[in-house]
Scaffold this motif. Structure first.
Motif, mmCIF file in Angstrom:
data_model
loop_
_atom_site.group_PDB
_atom_site.id
_atom_site.type_symbol
_atom_site.label_atom_id
_atom_site.label_comp_id
_atom_site.label_asym_id
_atom_site.label_seq_id
_atom_site.Cartn_x
_atom_site.Cartn_y
_atom_site.Cartn_z
ATOM 1 N N LEU A 9 0.924 -1.211 -0.010
ATOM 2 C CA LEU A 9 -0.075 0.091 -0.036
ATOM 3 C C LEU A 9 0.984 1.295 -0.016
ATOM 4 O O LEU A 9 0.529 2.290 -0.854
ATOM 5 C CB LEU A 9 -1.064 0.044 1.260
ATOM 6 N N MET A 10 1.954 1.373 0.746
ATOM 7 C CA MET A 10 2.926 2.427 0.858
ATOM 8 C C MET A 10 3.603 2.628 -0.759
ATOM 9 O O MET A 10 3.518 3.956 -1.151
ATOM 10 C CB MET A 10 3.959 2.140 1.782
ATOM 11 N N ALA A 11 3.666 1.626 -1.346
ATOM 12 C CA ALA A 11 4.298 2.024 -2.743
ATOM 13 C C ALA A 11 3.279 2.446 -3.524
ATOM 14 O O ALA A 11 3.449 3.226 -4.484
ATOM 15 C CB ALA A 11 4.901 0.507 -3.386
ATOM 16 N N ALA A 12 2.133 1.697 -3.397
ATOM 17 C CA ALA A 12 0.947 2.057 -4.407
ATOM 18 C C ALA A 12 0.551 3.544 -4.072
ATOM 19 O O ALA A 12 0.225 4.396 -5.109
ATOM 20 C CB ALA A 12 -0.183 1.061 -4.174
ATOM 21 N N ARG A 13 0.674 3.996 -2.676
ATOM 22 C CA ARG A 13 0.323 5.212 -2.380
ATOM 23 C C ARG A 13 1.285 6.411 -3.098
ATOM 24 O O ARG A 13 0.807 7.268 -3.619
ATOM 25 C CB ARG A 13 0.501 5.251 -1.088
ATOM 26 N N HIS A 21 -8.432 0.059 -17.126
ATOM 27 C CA HIS A 21 -8.195 1.135 -16.120
ATOM 28 C C HIS A 21 -6.872 1.731 -16.279
ATOM 29 O O HIS A 21 -5.951 1.031 -16.587
ATOM 30 C CB HIS A 21 -8.060 0.545 -14.588
ATOM 31 N N PRO A 22 -6.849 3.134 -16.346
ATOM 32 C CA PRO A 22 -5.608 3.836 -16.781
ATOM 33 C C PRO A 22 -4.349 3.542 -15.822
ATOM 34 O O PRO A 22 -3.013 3.550 -16.189
ATOM 35 C CB PRO A 22 -5.816 5.231 -16.835
ATOM 36 N N LEU A 23 -4.649 3.184 -14.552
ATOM 37 C CA LEU A 23 -3.457 2.908 -13.760
ATOM 38 C C LEU A 23 -3.086 1.389 -13.705
ATOM 39 O O LEU A 23 -2.101 0.994 -12.810
ATOM 40 C CB LEU A 23 -3.770 3.376 -12.310
ATOM 41 N N ARG A 24 -3.550 0.710 -14.426
ATOM 42 C CA ARG A 24 -3.506 -0.915 -14.315
ATOM 43 C C ARG A 24 -2.092 -1.151 -14.247
ATOM 44 O O ARG A 24 -1.493 -2.088 -13.460
ATOM 45 C CB ARG A 24 -4.232 -1.583 -15.362
ATOM 46 N N SER A 25 -1.304 -0.784 -15.170
ATOM 47 C CA SER A 25 0.131 -1.219 -15.281
ATOM 48 C C SER A 25 0.918 -0.706 -14.248
ATOM 49 O O SER A 25 2.043 -1.234 -13.830
ATOM 50 C CB SER A 25 0.551 -0.825 -16.904
ATOM 51 N N LEU A 26 0.521 0.426 -13.864
ATOM 52 C CA LEU A 26 1.492 1.151 -12.693
ATOM 53 C C LEU A 26 1.035 0.539 -11.405
ATOM 54 O O LEU A 26 2.426 0.234 -10.817
ATOM 55 C CB LEU A 26 0.986 2.593 -12.552
ATOM 56 N N LEU A 27 0.352 -0.229 -11.123
ATOM 57 C CA LEU A 27 -0.082 -0.729 -9.962
ATOM 58 C C LEU A 27 0.118 -2.141 -9.862
ATOM 59 O O LEU A 27 0.287 -2.719 -8.693
ATOM 60 C CB LEU A 27 -1.362 -0.331 -9.424
ATOM 61 N N GLN A 28 0.113 -2.698 -11.017
ATOM 62 C CA GLN A 28 0.316 -4.347 -11.103
ATOM 63 C C GLN A 28 1.374 -4.895 -10.147
ATOM 64 O O GLN A 28 1.080 -5.908 -9.377
ATOM 65 C CB GLN A 28 0.581 -4.715 -12.552
ATOM 66 N N SER A 29 2.572 -4.384 -10.334
ATOM 67 C CA SER A 29 3.558 -5.011 -9.656
ATOM 68 C C SER A 29 3.575 -4.704 -7.859
ATOM 69 O O SER A 29 4.405 -5.068 -7.355
ATOM 70 C CB SER A 29 4.899 -4.255 -10.036
ATOM 71 N N TRP A 67 1.108 -5.509 -6.311
ATOM 72 C CA TRP A 67 0.101 -6.451 -5.650
ATOM 73 C C TRP A 67 1.103 -7.532 -5.031
ATOM 74 O O TRP A 67 1.960 -7.642 -5.911
ATOM 75 C CB TRP A 67 -0.968 -7.011 -6.586
ATOM 76 N N GLN A 68 0.915 -8.147 -4.113
ATOM 77 C CA GLN A 68 2.064 -8.791 -3.350
ATOM 78 C C GLN A 68 1.126 -9.932 -2.562
ATOM 79 O O GLN A 68 0.172 -9.609 -2.037
ATOM 80 C CB GLN A 68 3.083 -8.277 -2.590
ATOM 81 N N SER A 69 1.904 -11.156 -2.245
ATOM 82 C CA SER A 69 1.509 -11.929 -1.252
ATOM 83 C C SER A 69 1.840 -11.384 0.014
ATOM 84 O O SER A 69 2.990 -10.819 0.017
ATOM 85 C CB SER A 69 1.938 -13.397 -1.418
#
Ligand SMILES: [Zn+2]
Lengths: 473, 346
Positions: B107-111, B227-235, B237-239
């Motif tokens: 979440l911190m990186a996504a933020r 979604h326009p941010l799809r590729s930005l946020l894909q990485s 997501w994490q276990s």
């Protein structure tokens, strides 16, 4: 044959002429002379090394003590079009540092904190670079002594020798004669000195003596309520800056925010940008504030605490009135205020017998203590006991001298400007009613045209969050 | 964090350890912290305040104690709400809607990425060439630069606006306001968390939680193809399970014993066990091979020996023979298994 300095200036920045001091400094550097440039805040000091870096192959290495602001500096470089810029300091994450180190030779401008450069591996890497210029930013930090003091600055002379004495530019906003001599001595250089007058005729100088702390609060509130903003109030402590910001907000209704190095970079960014965009009237700041500020219309600078020396004071009041319009610098003083800088200066200064005992048995001391950490630092860098004792003695003397000078300014009965400029070996213009108001002399803010005429209404956001979001895009 | 922020993390029945909450916030992921984080249903706090200093909850806890809102348990570190405290804790305090999914995203990186992407796109929409970008780390800058290079175009600003609006509409009005006000962009420096806290008369921490809720909603929406941010946020997501623990778990799946795994991976058997406990705590009950490890025999042994609510179970109180037969690992795993199936007492 290199193009002329003016052609470079035009090409890179689109300016026709240099500001005073810039050309002299560049010419000296072009002639291969180390240069100490004493230029007031806002004089465009960064342009000097930017342009030099543009004109010469290799890397410009900038040593800066302001950790928290170094990334701002890099951003400013990028905004100015110098994309191959990077910063390495203790706040840089490990992965980011590795990334930068891998491409070290590709950078045109490298910002580094002194303690980073003092590390042997780092120094080793830097030695392999082709340095076109070494820049010592905020060079007065070599001499100043306070809570922000960085012992690594004292190693810069030795480091410079290890780097084979590269061409060096020393930058500072203010340095009197003794400070200039000390900078040159520490850096083992005999630089050409380029100095501009520190005087800012459009800034009215005012010292106000108040009875005590509560009276000071009252007076500050009164001033902030009356003066035409925007303004900056300087404090020596983060906590006091924060608390006073809250108080002023409640008591005066002006838009106030606190700014200090304890804020995270996002908040610092936002407050700085709000201030520049005119969304804030007053900033309650510590000395961390000011570097990233390109704001011409600051109308007043108030000092709530006594600065440690006239040089810091000159630098901080220099943020007022860059547009040349009437502005004011007010120093609030209550008897005993000098105790705070004295205390802050002593906070991590070891006594002579501590130094002796430490050098005799270093393993017996804990480096948790800031003063011992300082000694350990020197010892690890091979500085002898005698040299350290001398260093602290000299520093102590220098600091006391600086504080005495500051107090002499506060107690100056006739002309503050005369007192101030004399400390920088400058002649002052004759005193008149537009010049200054020493403690005890009344000051007519209305007469000086400094009272608030219009209060900016708080920005009203219309249309709810969807409209606000819409306006972004 | 202020007292009220801590208050809403406490319970009237269960004693909760301040140190566990602190370690969750600071992302000190020991098995003990994770286990109790799960028991408190507070795992969403993981890593939300990495820079928080040790002992930072002591002052707020003291304040709560003085106001008679909490009592301490066997140690001063264990606290529980008083009836008065419970009453106060139920007063309006924002509960993030998306919090159950927070551990699945960095979440911190996504933020950082979303904030910078919004700024960059906003300035782009207004054709500003020179502006100060938000100060972020190198990884964020590179990710946003790559994303922007590929996403930019006339339709990007409008597209991003609609996507953000859609995400924020799913949340309470005030949260949408807060998230929007915190954005930085063209001629909008953005408000600070403190400024918004003052405006809405909430604590900075609560404002921060609102922002995270909004950003999580945006990230969830961004899983959509268009979604326009799809590729930005894909990485991002994490276990929630560490890579190392995932490897241990996979080896168990291949039928290896813990000792074999430990030898093969050159880790201590105790580390291998910790890996499995971590995975069990952080994964859904169906995704972990409880039956393989907790044989019917073990299940029966614990079911017979244990009594009362889970939180009162103590390994050291088990019969000596049982302790000798089954290490603490099995005891803890059994408790996790019960917890995950909603079994609260033996
Ligand atoms: Zn005068």
């Amino acid at each position: 044959m290199l193009e002329s300095l003016e052609s470079s200036l035009e090409k890179v920045f689109g300016f026709q002429t240099f500001r005073s001091g810039q050309k002299a400094a560049l010419s000296a550097l072009e002639a291969g002379q180390d240069t100490l440039a004493v230029l007031p805040t806002g004089a465009g000091k960064t342009l000097i090394y930017q342009l030099y870096g543009y004109r010469h192959a290799g890397c410009v290495l900038i040593i800066s003590p302001l950790l928290s602001l170094m990334n701002d500096q890099v951003d400013r470089m990028r905004v100015a079009g110098f994309r191959r810029s990077a910063a390495i300091n203790s706040l840089t994450s490990y992965s980011e540092r590795q990334e930068i180190l891998q491409h070290l030779a590709d950078y045109q401008f490298l910002f580094m904190s002194p303690e980073m450069l003092a590390q042997p591996q780092m120094l080793h890497r830097i030695k392999q670079l082709n340095l076109s210029l070494l820049v010592i930013d905020e060079a007065h930090c070599i001499v100043q002594w306070g809570p922000d003091f960085r012992p690594e600055y004292l190693l810069l002379g030795a480091i410079r020798t290890q780097l084979q004495q590269p061409l060096t530019l020393m930058l500072t906003a203010t340095a009197g004669r003794s400070t200039r001599e000390e900078i040159a001595r520490q850096l083992r250089s005999t630089p050409t000195i380029v100095a501009e007058s520190v005087d800012r005729p459009n800034i009215f100088l005012d010292v106000e003596q108040v009875a005590d702390e509560p009276a000071k609060q009252v007076r500050l509130t009164q001033l902030v309520g009356q003066l035409q903003g925007p303004g900056v109030v300087y404090f020596s402590s983060k906590q006091q800056a924060t608390e006073t910001a809250i108080g002023l907000r409640q008591d005066t209704g002006v838009r106030v925010a606190a700014y200090h190095a304890g804020l995270d970079s996002e908040d610092r960014f936002k407050i700085q940008q709000q201030f520049m965009a005119g969304q804030l009237d007053v900033i309650c700041a510590t000395s961390a504030f000011g570097m990233g500020i390109d704001k011409d219309d600051v109308r007043y600078v108030i000092h709530y605490h006594l600065p440690a020396d006239l040089e810091s004071y000159a630098q901080e009041i220099g943020r007022a009135g860059r547009d040349g319009k009437p502005s004011i610098a007010i120093l609030l003083y209550a008897a005993g205020d000098e105790q705070l800088p004295l205390f802050l200066g002593q906070a991590n200064r070891p006594e002579a017998d501590t130094i002796q005992r430490y050098y005799a048995r270093p393993q017996a001391f804990s480096e948790e203590d800031a003063a011992i950490a300082l000694l350990a630092f020197y010892r690890r860098h091979g500085i002898s006991e005698t040299a350290v004792i001398n260093l602290f003695t000299r520093r102590e003397r220098e600091r006391n001298r600086a504080l005495a000078q500051m107090l002499a300014y506060v107690r100056e009965p006739h002309c503050l400007r005369h007192n101030w400029l004399q400390a920088f070996d400058e002649q002052s213009p004759a005193h008149d009613e537009q010049c200054c108001s020493p403690a005890g002399a009344p000051v007519d803010l209305a007469q000086l045209g400094l009272l608030a005429t219009t209060r900016t209404a708080p920005t009203v956001v219309t249309g709810g969050w969807t409209a606000q979001l819409r306006r972004l895009f | 964090m202020e007292a009220v922020d801590l208050l809403v993390l406490l319970d009237s029945q269960q004693f909760r350890r301040l140190r566990v909450i602190e370690n969750l916030l600071r992302e000190r992921k020991t098995v003990s912290t994770l286990y109790w984080g799960q028991r408190y249903r507070l795992l969403y706090l993981l890593g939300l305040a990495k820079k928080m200093s040790r002992g930072a909850l002591d002052l707020p806890a003291q304040a709560l104690l003085q106001q008679g809102l909490i009592v301490t348990g066997e140690t001063p570190d264990q606290v529980r709400l008083t009836p008065k405290g419970e009453q106060q804790a139920t007063q309006a305090y924002y509960q993030p809607q998306t919090r159950d999914t927070w551990t699945r995203l960095d979440l911190m990186a996504a933020r950082q990425r979303i904030l910078l992407a919004v700024q960059v796109t906003s300035q782009y929409a207004h054709e500003t060439k020179r502006y100060y970008p938000l100060a972020t780390d190198l990884a964020t800058r590179q990710a946003v630069r790559r994303w922007f290079h590929q996403a930019k175009g006339q339709s990007l600003p409008g597209h991003l606006f609609v996507s953000l609006k859609t995400a924020l509409e799913q949340l309470p009005e005030m949260v949408a306001e807060v998230v929007t006000a915190l954005f930085t962009g063209y001629q909008q420096p953005g408000q600070t968390v403190d400024q918004l806290a003052r405006k809405y008369q909430r604590t900075p921490w609560e404002i921060y939680l609102m922002q995270l809720d909004g950003l999580m909603q945006i990230a969830q929406d961004a899983q959509d193809q268009n979604h326009p941010l799809r590729s930005l946020l894909q990485s991002t997501w994490q276990s929630p399970v560490s890579r190392s623990a995932q490897q241990t778990l996979a080896a168990v799946g291949r039928g290896r014993s813990l000792e074999q795994i430990a030898t093969a991976r050159r880790i201590k058997p105790s580390t291998a066990r910790e890996h499995l406990l971590e995975a069990a705590i952080l994964m859904p009950v169906t995704a972990f091979p409880y039956d393989w490890i907790l044989t019917p025999e073990i299940q029966h042994a614990f079911a017979t020996a244990l009594a009362g609510p889970i939180d009162s179970w103590q390994y050291s109180a088990l019969p000596q023979a049982l302790q000798e037969r089954y290490a603490f690992f099995y005891f803890r795993l059994y408790a996790i298994w019960c917890d995950k199936r909603g079994v609260e007492r033996a």
